[in-house]
Design an enzyme around this catalytic site. Structure first.
Site, PDB file in Angstrom:
ATOM      1  N   ARG A 109      36.962  51.508  36.824  1.00 52.91           N
ATOM      2  CA  ARG A 109      37.828  51.938  37.919  1.00 52.91           C
ATOM      3  C   ARG A 109      37.700  53.452  38.038  1.00 52.91           C
ATOM      4  NH1 ARG A 109      43.189  50.509  39.341  1.00 52.91           N
ATOM      5  NH2 ARG A 109      43.605  51.536  41.342  1.00 52.91           N
ATOM      6  N   GLU A 134      35.497  51.118  42.317  1.00 55.37           N
ATOM      7  CA  GLU A 134      34.959  50.664  41.042  1.00 55.37           C
ATOM      8  C   GLU A 134      33.497  51.065  40.947  1.00 55.37           C
ATOM      9  OE1 GLU A 134      37.203  48.491  39.350  1.00 55.37           O
ATOM     10  OE2 GLU A 134      35.987  47.865  37.634  1.00 55.37           O
ATOM     11  N   LYS A 182      46.482  41.111  38.891  1.00 56.36           N
ATOM     12  CA  LYS A 182      45.140  40.640  38.551  1.00 56.36           C
ATOM     13  C   LYS A 182      45.262  39.192  38.114  1.00 56.36           C
ATOM     14  CE  LYS A 182      45.466  43.308  34.263  1.00 56.36           C
ATOM     15  NZ  LYS A 182      44.850  44.348  33.456  1.00 56.36           N
ATOM     16  N   LYS A 216      37.880  40.577  41.254  1.00 61.75           N
ATOM     17  CA  LYS A 216      38.201  41.550  40.213  1.00 61.75           C
ATOM     18  C   LYS A 216      36.885  41.963  39.560  1.00 61.75           C
ATOM     19  CE  LYS A 216      40.874  42.607  36.142  1.00 61.75           C
ATOM     20  NZ  LYS A 216      39.840  43.592  35.865  1.00 61.75           N
ATOM     21  N   ARG A 224      39.574  55.829  35.235  1.00 63.15           N
ATOM     22  CA  ARG A 224      40.975  55.458  35.102  1.00 63.15           C
ATOM     23  C   ARG A 224      41.597  56.106  33.878  1.00 63.15           C
ATOM     24  NH1 ARG A 224      43.006  49.850  33.180  1.00 63.15           N
ATOM     25  NH2 ARG A 224      43.935  51.177  31.592  1.00 63.15           N
TER      26      ARG A 224
END
Lengths: 531, 334
Positions: A236, A279, A400, A231, A251
């Protein structure tokens, strides 16, 4: 505006979701297109560009109410919201006559405010206050001061739009993704029949978001059905390569173009008509750099040579959403990932793919997760290999699985009243740790206590105030709280010399005396180790 | 010379008359302003209160309490003072205490309001040299709308609940607010209202005093499983979140209080509606009273005393705070 003010009052008064959706849908059905477009804009949390500063509004509130400035300030401190304070301190004059302007006409009026001479501007705002009833005056003040904050989620608004239009919510969400300009035309395009094609060449797809893991990973079934990735702690983003151009969307559905020239340059190697999900990370030599370095880049539109060298960034690809202009989102993740690797290889590997994390079973992955922080990541992502790319945060396919947060025991030193639902309650706290005999503030936190604890702490704060600095109170340094945070690094901008990321309250340590709270050296050592 | 009224550990005390006003500990002689729990406490040897409030006080302090009634305006000698009680407009039998001694007049307002209220005698402005006043809502954001418009808003919500076939549960303080709501609603509608058990005897006391209110039915008398859809139920805030609420499935809930004027309070309570209705003076009334009574000194008790005191001083009225133990910021019945 009366119709919109009534909608606002209805949404504000209700706690039941179905009532809110019904009220929104009724408004969307009845409102003229240009009003509905603006209503949707505001209900989505968008605001007008600054129309007038709060200092001017306060001064006008003093003039309109006839109360001294300090009393207006005291009232504001009590109410916690400037727009509401002004609404409560002013009142409609009985002899003022006002036509009911439609919402979009009000928007035009408000957008004209910055261009007015101060005297003209003041007279106009005072005139509005005198002419509008409480509900309208409140909405007007909200628009003057910023966002509406009426407590409806984007999901609810979409649901209401779907109900009003008969279109599926996902399709509406797709049409709203990216930049959506509130005009009558845009509203009509939004509600166009489902068979109308929505080609918008630089617009992203709605992001699919992971849900937090709440159960043990074994509850997800066989390990073999899942892709595990790190992660990553960056931004993002979707990379859109269409019509010979490149667009980068965050995002939050904001365009990031111009901020990351190295990514845009590399994207030129991608074939036309493709969209990547991934990302943006501060990155050097195949490893992530602290988030703080990336932050330096976010605000900078045309970064100079030094910034580019000090804080280099990379785009780590997660997913492939479109190829040759065709939407791949319904395809299984395993298939999309295979095509992603093939596409990047064919383009000469302009971007790395976020690697799969190995581990034959869940315990092996759990062990890998323990090393996440050392690798500069926040934990693991678990994605079902058969999953389509969905819209929004939907449980079931993407999770996540973050590492446990870092924690510190800190002393409450300042408190400030919150806003919105927490107005006139002391809910914004500043916490400090010991440096010698002194307490040095290290973090602000707003969340983590339940309503009963907030109410109890509020009473305690009022009874143990030492000094007041405007809306802020310093309190007796007695209460200790365990704070959780995601990261820590050295910072020249903070008095303590360290900055923590995402601090929040884990628990109220009423068992712990203030003297036993953590020391600054402990935090500095932690920052040196993992920052 | 000590002031005529001073703050002692057991409450406000008048040495010249040797009596306390609304003491929070037992004393030999107490003068009571009204029957709310933070003002009328048991254990004192003798009580003096407005005759119209004796029914309530007997209910609160016990039927055989040593209570003595005084008609509004009737003067009685206590020690070296002359004491009289004057309507405060707060709840049934509420009174301001006027004390005259050595050519000086003091008035203790107790809790009061100046808005009309069909359940009690209207507030009387009593000229004085020193005013000891409440200051519960002493910020200019607190300004009350005419009660009739609040009653109509409540009725509109009730009607909406009836249309949606859900119960309408309205939380309010059991003494004063509940009866005022029943009396105000009686002016605009004629339907029965259901009462939480804690309110039943208090409503009866008001009926015995001849106050016209809507007909009421105790919830406890209703058959198990009775459908309350479309009906109005009054309940004290303490009933919130208790098993008692289970019988009102899908209810729309509301809260009636002066605090509902501020959105943060409204939202924090988590009710569907907040109706702004208070039995306390709003800011304009607090300021007007301080000015109109002609006092050269104003002492402010419970509430936002700081802003009020500073504002009065700017208006040329000498004012100071007085720290009492009456219901403060969180007072439930405000």
């Amino acid at each position: 505006m009366k119709a919109f003010a009534a909608l606002y009052a209805g949404l504000d008064a209700s706690t039941a979701t179905r009532d809110k959706v019904a009220a929104l849908a009724a408004y969307f059905r009845a409102a003229p297109a240009e009003d509905a477009a603006w209503a949707l804009h505001f209900l989505s949390g968008e605001r007008l560009k600054r129309t007038v500063g709060p200092a001017v509004l306060r001064e006008l509130a003093v003039r309109a109410s006839g109360y001294p400035a300090w009393l207006v300030e005291d009232s504001y401190a009590h109410v916690g919201d400037l727009a509401e304070t002004i609404t409560l301190l002013t009142r409609r004059c009985d002899d003022a006559v006002a036509a009911d302007l439609p919402l979009h006409r009000w928007v035009a009026e408000l957008r004209a405010v910055p261009a007015l001479e101060p005297a003209q501007r003041d007279a106009r705002i005072l005139g509005w206050w005198a002419a509008l009833d409480d509900g309208e005056r409140y909405v007007l003040n909200k628009l003057l001061t910023g966002a509406l904050r009426v407590g409806v989620s984007q999901r609810l608004v979409l649901q209401a739009l779907a109900e009003a239009s008969g279109l599926p919510a996902d399709r509406l969400s797709q049409r709203l993704a990216g930049t959506w300009t509130p005009t009558a035309d845009a509203w009509r395009r939004l509600l166009a029949p489902a068979d109308v094609d929505d080609a918008r060449s630089d617009q992203p797809y709605p992001f699919f978001l992971a849900a937090p893991m709440e159960d043990a990973p074994a509850s997800l079934g066989p390990r073999a059905e899942w892709l595990a990735e790190w992660k990553w702690d960056g931004i993002r983003a979707q990379l859109i390569r269409r019509s010979g151009a490149v667009a980068v969307w965050s995002r939050g559905e904001e365009r990031l173009d111009g901020r990351f020239p190295e990514i845009e340059r590399a994207a030129a190697a991608l074939p036309d008509g493709c969209v990547l999900d991934g990302e943006v990370l501060a990155w050097r030599d195949g490893a992530p750099l602290p988030f703080g370095l990336l932050q330096k880049r976010i605000g900078r539109l045309k970064p100079g040579v030094k910034t580019l060298a000090d804080a280099p960034v990379a785009f780590l690809a997660y997913d492939l959403l479109e190829v040759d202009g065709a939407d791949l989102r319904a395809m299984a993740l395993a298939e999309r990932r295979a095509r992603l690797s093939a596409l990047l290889a064919a383009a000469g590997d302009p971007f790395p793919v976020s690697p799969a994390v190995d581990g034959d079973d869940w315990p092996a992955l759990a062990a890998a997760r323990d090393s996440a922080r050392a690798r500069g990541t926040e934990g693991l992502m678990l994605k079902r290999l058969a999953s389509p790319y969905q819209v929004g945060r939907k449980r079931g396919d993407w999770f996540k699985w973050k590492v446990d947060p870092l924690t510190v025991d800190a002393v409450l030193v300042y408190a400030q009243a919150g806003h919105g639902r927490r107005a006139n309650l002391y809910t914004d706290y500043t916490f400090a740790v010991w440096q010698g005999d002194a307490l040095v503030p290290v973090a602000k936190a707003y969340s983590g206590l339940d309503d009963a604890e907030i109410a109890r702490l509020d009473r305690w704060i009022r009874a143990h105030t030492r000094e007041r600095f405007g809306p802020v109170r310093s309190v007796d340094p007695v209460q200790v709280f365990e704070l959780a945070f995601e990261g820590i690094q050295a910072s020249g901008r903070h008095k303590a010399g360290v900055a923590v990321r995402f601090p929040r309250i884990l628990r109220w340590r009423e068992d712990k005396p203030a003297a036993e709270a953590d020391r600054l050296e402990t935090l500095q050592a932690l920052a040196a180790r993992i920052g | 010379m000590p002031p005529l009224i001073e703050l002692r550990p057991e409450g406000l005390y008048c040495a010249a008359g040797d009596f306390h006003i609304d003491p929070w500990r037992p004393v030999p002689r107490a003068v009571l302003t009204h029957g709310h729990a933070d003002h009328a406490r048991s254990g004192s040897a003798r009580y003096l209160a407005a005759a119209q409030g004796l029914g309530l006080l007997r209910h609160r302090l016990g039927a055989d309490s040593p209570l003595e009634g005084l008609a509004y305006g009737e003067r009685v000698a206590l020690g070296d003072t002359v004491v009289s009680l004057h309507p405060a407009g707060h709840i049934l039998g509420s009174a301001q205490v006027r004390i005259e001694h050595a050519g000086e007049t003091w008035v203790v307002t107790g809790d009061y309001k100046r808005d009309p209220d069909p359940t009690c005698a209207p507030f009387e402005l009593v000229p004085c040299d020193v005013l000891i006043t409440e200051a519960t809502f002493a910020l200019p954001v607190y300004r009350w709308e005419p009660t009739e418009s609040v009653a109509r808003a409540i009725l509109a919500w009730w009607d909406e609940c009836a249309r949606r076939r859900v119960p309408a549960v309205l939380f309010c303080y059991a003494l004063g607010k509940a009866q005022r709501l029943l009396a105000e609603l009686a002016r605009v509608v004629e339907r029965p209202v259901h009462l939480h058990g804690a309110m039943v005897p208090l409503v009866q006391v008001y009926r015995d005093a001849g106050i016209a209110m809507l007909p009421t039915l105790p919830v406890s008398d209703s058959a198990r499983g009775r459908d309350f859809a479309g009906e109005l139920v009054l309940a004290p805030p303490s009933a919130e979140g208790t098993p008692w609420m289970r019988r009102f499935r899908d209810a729309s809930t509301a809260f009636a209080s002066g605090w509902m004027r501020v959105r943060g309070n409204r939202r924090r309570r988590g009710h569907d509606r907040g109706f702004v209705l208070s039995d306390h003076a709003d800011w304009p009334a607090l300021v007007a009273t301080a000015r109109e009574c002609g006092a050269r000194r104003v002492l402010a008790t419970h509430g936002s005393t700081d802003a009020y005191v500073a504002f009065l001083r700017e208006q040329g009225i000498y004012a100071a705070p007085l720290r009492t133990e009456f219901g403060g910021e969180d007072s439930a019945h405000a």
